[in-house]
Enzyme design. Structure first.
Site, PDB file in Angstrom:
ATOM      1  CD  GLU A 145     -85.376 -55.122  80.623  1.00  0.00           C
ATOM      2  OE1 GLU A 145     -84.235 -54.693  80.358  1.00  0.00           O
ATOM      3  OE2 GLU A 145     -86.382 -54.851  79.946  1.00  0.00           O
ATOM      4  CB  THR A 163     -89.027 -52.503  83.180  1.00  0.00           C
ATOM      5  OG1 THR A 163     -90.254 -53.182  83.472  1.00  0.00           O
ATOM      6  CG2 THR A 163     -88.115 -53.392  82.362  1.00  0.00           C
ATOM      7  CE1 TYR A 164     -90.142 -46.020  88.765  1.00  0.00           C
ATOM      8  CE2 TYR A 164     -91.035 -44.608  87.047  1.00  0.00           C
ATOM      9  CZ  TYR A 164     -90.801 -44.859  88.390  1.00  0.00           C
ATOM     10  OH  TYR A 164     -91.195 -43.961  89.324  1.00  0.00           O
ATOM     11  CB  ALA A 224     -95.263 -47.345  79.508  1.00  0.00           C
ATOM     12  CG  HIS A 239     -84.473 -42.929  70.610  1.00  0.00           C
ATOM     13  ND1 HIS A 239     -85.254 -41.824  70.353  1.00  0.00           N
ATOM     14  CD2 HIS A 239     -85.074 -43.578  71.636  1.00  0.00           C
ATOM     15  CE1 HIS A 239     -86.267 -41.803  71.212  1.00  0.00           C
ATOM     16  NE2 HIS A 239     -86.172 -42.859  72.008  1.00  0.00           N
ATOM     17  CE  LYS A 258     -78.877 -41.536  77.012  1.00  0.00           C
ATOM     18  NZ  LYS A 258     -79.637 -42.697  76.504  1.00  0.00           N
ATOM     19  CD  GLN A 306     -85.517 -50.786  72.635  1.00  0.00           C
ATOM     20  OE1 GLN A 306     -85.766 -51.638  73.495  1.00  0.00           O
ATOM     21  NE2 GLN A 306     -86.118 -49.619  72.603  1.00  0.00           N
TER      22      GLN A 306
HETATM   23  P1  FAD Z   1     -82.803 -39.934  75.989  1.00  0.00           P
HETATM   24  O1  FAD Z   1     -81.364 -40.292  76.179  1.00  0.00           O
HETATM   25  O2  FAD Z   1     -83.295 -38.713  76.660  1.00  0.00           O
HETATM   26  O3  FAD Z   1     -83.060 -39.870  74.434  1.00  0.00           O
HETATM   27  C1  FAD Z   1     -84.350 -39.600  73.897  1.00  0.00           C
HETATM   28  C2  FAD Z   1     -84.184 -38.936  72.526  1.00  0.00           C
HETATM   29  O4  FAD Z   1     -83.629 -37.637  72.705  1.00  0.00           O
HETATM   30  C3  FAD Z   1     -83.215 -39.684  71.615  1.00  0.00           C
HETATM   31  O5  FAD Z   1     -83.672 -39.554  70.292  1.00  0.00           O
HETATM   32  C4  FAD Z   1     -81.908 -38.959  71.799  1.00  0.00           C
HETATM   33  O6  FAD Z   1     -81.102 -39.073  70.632  1.00  0.00           O
HETATM   34  C5  FAD Z   1     -82.380 -37.530  72.028  1.00  0.00           C
HETATM   35  N1  FAD Z   1     -81.492 -36.798  72.940  1.00  0.00           N
HETATM   36  C6  FAD Z   1     -80.996 -37.221  74.122  1.00  0.00           C
HETATM   37  N2  FAD Z   1     -80.269 -36.256  74.717  1.00  0.00           N
HETATM   38  C7  FAD Z   1     -80.326 -35.188  73.904  1.00  0.00           C
HETATM   39  C8  FAD Z   1     -79.796 -33.881  73.976  1.00  0.00           C
HETATM   40  N3  FAD Z   1     -79.061 -33.478  75.022  1.00  0.00           N
HETATM   41  N4  FAD Z   1     -80.068 -33.033  72.962  1.00  0.00           N
HETATM   42  C9  FAD Z   1     -80.801 -33.424  71.902  1.00  0.00           C
HETATM   43  N5  FAD Z   1     -81.340 -34.661  71.783  1.00  0.00           N
HETATM   44  C10 FAD Z   1     -81.104 -35.525  72.767  1.00  0.00           C
HETATM   45  N6  FAD Z   1     -88.915 -47.311  79.143  1.00  0.00           N
HETATM   46  C11 FAD Z   1     -89.710 -47.335  80.240  1.00  0.00           C
HETATM   47  O7  FAD Z   1     -90.749 -46.661  80.265  1.00  0.00           O
HETATM   48  N7  FAD Z   1     -89.404 -48.086  81.338  1.00  0.00           N
HETATM   49  C12 FAD Z   1     -88.284 -48.849  81.387  1.00  0.00           C
HETATM   50  O8  FAD Z   1     -88.021 -49.513  82.402  1.00  0.00           O
HETATM   51  C13 FAD Z   1     -87.423 -48.868  80.244  1.00  0.00           C
HETATM   52  N8  FAD Z   1     -86.305 -49.617  80.249  1.00  0.00           N
HETATM   53  C14 FAD Z   1     -85.466 -49.565  79.160  1.00  0.00           C
HETATM   54  C15 FAD Z   1     -84.290 -50.318  79.199  1.00  0.00           C
HETATM   55  C16 FAD Z   1     -83.415 -50.302  78.122  1.00  0.00           C
HETATM   56  C17 FAD Z   1     -82.142 -51.111  78.189  1.00  0.00           C
HETATM   57  C18 FAD Z   1     -83.720 -49.527  76.969  1.00  0.00           C
HETATM   58  C19 FAD Z   1     -82.785 -49.516  75.791  1.00  0.00           C
HETATM   59  C20 FAD Z   1     -84.893 -48.786  76.923  1.00  0.00           C
HETATM   60  C21 FAD Z   1     -85.781 -48.796  78.009  1.00  0.00           C
HETATM   61  N9  FAD Z   1     -86.958 -48.049  78.012  1.00  0.00           N
HETATM   62  C22 FAD Z   1     -87.778 -48.067  79.121  1.00  0.00           C
HETATM   63  C23 FAD Z   1     -87.359 -47.283  76.834  1.00  0.00           C
HETATM   64  C24 FAD Z   1     -86.790 -45.842  76.824  1.00  0.00           C
HETATM   65  O9  FAD Z   1     -87.302 -45.133  77.912  1.00  0.00           O
HETATM   66  C25 FAD Z   1     -87.181 -45.204  75.497  1.00  0.00           C
HETATM   67  O10 FAD Z   1     -86.498 -45.830  74.447  1.00  0.00           O
HETATM   68  C26 FAD Z   1     -87.050 -43.689  75.424  1.00  0.00           C
HETATM   69  O11 FAD Z   1     -87.716 -43.244  74.236  1.00  0.00           O
HETATM   70  C27 FAD Z   1     -85.611 -43.203  75.314  1.00  0.00           C
HETATM   71  O12 FAD Z   1     -85.015 -43.256  76.526  1.00  0.00           O
HETATM   72  P2  FAD Z   1     -83.526 -42.690  76.731  1.00  0.00           P
HETATM   73  O13 FAD Z   1     -83.215 -42.903  78.151  1.00  0.00           O
HETATM   74  O14 FAD Z   1     -82.594 -43.225  75.722  1.00  0.00           O
HETATM   75  O15 FAD Z   1     -83.763 -41.134  76.443  1.00  0.00           O
END
Ligand code: FAD
Length: 292
Positions: free
Chosen positions: A17, A48-49, A51, A152, A168, A179
């Site tokens: 990455e 990555t994208y 913040a 998370h 998902k 993570q």
């Molecule tokens: P979600 O899946 O939407 O989850 C966010 C929160 O909401 C979690 O607590 C989850 O439990 C909860 N949740 C999800 N769906 C629901 C639902 N339907 N109902 C109720 N609660 C729900 N960030 C960046 O800005 N740029 C990047 O390029 C980037 N790359 C990443 C790559 C990896 C491999 C990882 C692990 C993380 C990365 N992140 C990146 C960080 C990520 O965007 C954050 O950790 C963010 O807070 C959570 O993203 P998510 O896609 O898991 O969100």
């Protein structure tokens, strides 16, 4: 090829990455690292994208160049932060126009940082699951998602977090990347919980060798990542010697990857911070042990 196909073709996946650079000097460092990683013939590389959605153009530009100028398969990250649905559609279209079929669908962190409350764009998406569905609805893309062995920070429990991962997959995610974490047991616990919910997509462990103690402590504070004393004790014992910190960081990451791979993990996703030396060293260590 899509990452779905690459993961299904047997063998372990090794990926790296990078993040989009902000200066011409950083750009040079990035491309030197990408060329070095290319020689290892990894399964894919990801970009990555930024913040807050700030590096949209940089992410697309780097991902496009990887697609067009290298032999590597690129994975473009995409977050919902500060984007309307229309803007997300146009980013997905830009990826597709550059020949990028693989996207990592993320919600992103709130612009103020992971500890701030999440606020969706008024015409945007609220969860990564909705982005998986949007990307899927726009074409034959291969979609990855995030997973969290240490939970998370906003999730109410480990079980709730595993349920989100399963949802998902249900929504069309082909695989997940975690993570970064330090406990192999935490990874297997998440995979087992998800499997019990019927989720059998490959979950690639995200691994970053520690090369800087302060940086890792800050990341642990920000992301809720567990930093076991077994790890910090080994690093703090050599904290005054940067070369030794790096060496111990590589050793710790190698041991963790060995545990993960021998326990059945489908591969390793290395977080490079755009410097290839430490991750390349871990990869080469693995090649002479478990991988061969
Ligand atoms: P979600 O899946 O939407 O989850 C966010 C929160 O909401 C979690 O607590 C989850 O439990 C909860 N949740 C999800 N769906 C629901 C639902 N339907 N109902 C109720 N609660 C729900 N960030 C960046 O800005 N740029 C990047 O390029 C980037 N790359 C990443 C790559 C990896 C491999 C990882 C692990 C993380 C990365 N992140 C990146 C960080 C990520 O965007 C954050 O950790 C963010 O807070 C959570 O993203 P998510 O896609 O898991 O969100």
């Amino acid at each position: 090829p899509t990452i779905r196909e690459l993961l299904a073709s047997g063998g372990r996946s090794f990926s790296f990455e990078f993040f989009p650079p902000k200066t011409p000097e950083a750009e040079e460092v990035l491309w030197r690292s990408i060329r070095e990683i290319e020689q290892l013939r990894p399964t894919f590389v990801s970009i990555t994208y930024g913040a807050g959605g700030t590096t949209r153009d940089g992410t697309i530009r780097v991902t496009e160049r990887v697609a067009q100028d290298t032999s590597l398969t690129p994975l473009g990250h995409l977050t919902c932060v500060a984007h309307s649905r229309d803007e997300l559609r146009s980013v997905i279209g830009a990826y597709a126009g550059s020949g990028v079929r693989n996207m990592l669908a993320l919600r992103g962190d709130p612009p103020g940082g992971p500890n701030q409350p999440w606020v969706a764009h008024p015409e945007g998406l609220n969860h990564a699951i909705e982005l998986v569905e949007l990307i899927r609805s726009l074409g034959d893309f291969c979609v990855g998602v995030a997973a969290f062995p240490d939970k998370h920070p906003e999730a109410t429990s480990l079980e709730a977090d595993a349920q989100v991962l399963a949802a998902k997959a249900q929504a069309g995610a082909d695989y997940a990347i975690t993570q970064m974490f330090f406990g192999a047991d935490d990874y297997f616990r998440l995979v087992d919980r998800a499997a019990a919910l019927g989720c059998d997509i490959p979950v690639l462990p995200g691994i970053m060798p520690v090369t800087n103690i302060k940086q890792i402590q800050r990341m642990a504070e920000l992301t809720g990542m567990a930093l076991p004393t077994a790890v910090t004790d080994r690093l703090l014992a050599v904290e005054d010697d940067p070369a030794a910190v790096r060496q111990v960081g590589v050793e710790i990451a190698t041991e963790l990857c060995e545990q993960l791979l021998t326990g059945g993990a489908p591969g390793i996703h290395f977080i490079t911070l755009n410097r290839s030396t430490a991750t390349r060293q871990v990869f080469l260590n693995l090649r002479s042990s478990v991988v061969s």
